[in-house]
Write an enzyme that holds these catalytic residues in place. Sequence first.
Site, PDB file in Angstrom:
ATOM      1  CG  ASP A 142      -1.896  -1.110   1.252  1.00 46.07           C
ATOM      2  OD1 ASP A 142      -2.180  -1.657   0.176  1.00 46.07           O
ATOM      3  OD2 ASP A 142      -2.384  -1.438   2.353  1.00 46.07           O
TER       4      ASP A 142
HETATM    5  N1  URA Z   1      -1.369  -5.919   3.821  1.00 48.09           N
HETATM    6  C1  URA Z   1      -1.845  -4.649   3.797  1.00 48.09           C
HETATM    7  O1  URA Z   1      -2.898  -4.351   4.343  1.00 48.09           O
HETATM    8  N2  URA Z   1      -1.128  -3.724   3.148  1.00 48.09           N
HETATM    9  C2  URA Z   1       0.058  -3.997   2.563  1.00 48.09           C
HETATM   10  O2  URA Z   1       0.678  -3.088   2.005  1.00 48.09           O
HETATM   11  C3  URA Z   1       0.529  -5.303   2.595  1.00 48.09           C
HETATM   12  C4  URA Z   1      -0.204  -6.259   3.234  1.00 48.09           C
END
Ligand code: URA
Length: 238
Positions: free
Chosen positions: A104
Amino acid sequence: MERLDKVLSNLGYGSRKEIKALVKKGEVEVNNVIIKDSSIKIDPEVDVITVSGEKVNYRKYIYIMMNKPSGVVSATYDNYDETVIDLLDFEYLAFEPFPVGRLDKDTVGLLLLTNDGKLNHRLISPKHHVDKIYYAEIDKKVDQKDIDAFEKGIVLEDGYKCMPAKLEILNSDENGSEVRVTIQEGKFHQIKRMFEIRDKKVVYLKRIAFGPLQLDEKLSEGKYRELSENEINLLKNV
Ligand code: URA
């Protein structure tokens, strides 16, 4: 066999026109012989090429470990945000690398980048059970019930049942928790959504390991390095 100008251009030595000019100046040698024609065919795996006296390090694929900073998207292109590709030096761009899976925008930590599509596929396919390990900070107390629920497989809000995940508590009290989570798949916002189901919020998320590779602590956020031969082999054997 490939054209010399194409090989050099793919390695980031410039456009074909620029390479033609280099060749004309006598800057390019193949097997210790100065080349006059930039369109000759060579075998980049076998022939020794030098440009301005420096040996060309030929490789078809590149493998990069980055410590992804927050605020940057794991994509090759984005209309609004800076991408992880924007953080790379010009010399790597000719290889057209892409991120292996996604983190993310606000997640930090280990992100692999490569142009090796086969390895990418292998690493992100849940079939291959590659562990991805995250360090997370949670807004509430995390307890054994959460560990058990993760182990059983959390059912997300859209009905998807996650594969069993390992949740380890590093620290936990009424003010919040520090945990380590190991998952083998990579659904969109997966860890955040798993905690949402447990009525908790992820306030900080960092990927610390991907399969056999740990995040190199020498890399500060936004920095990256190429993987060693040994690290590439470890990944290919997962
Ligand atoms: N899980 C999430 O919620 N975000 C990420 O970036 C990776 C795994």
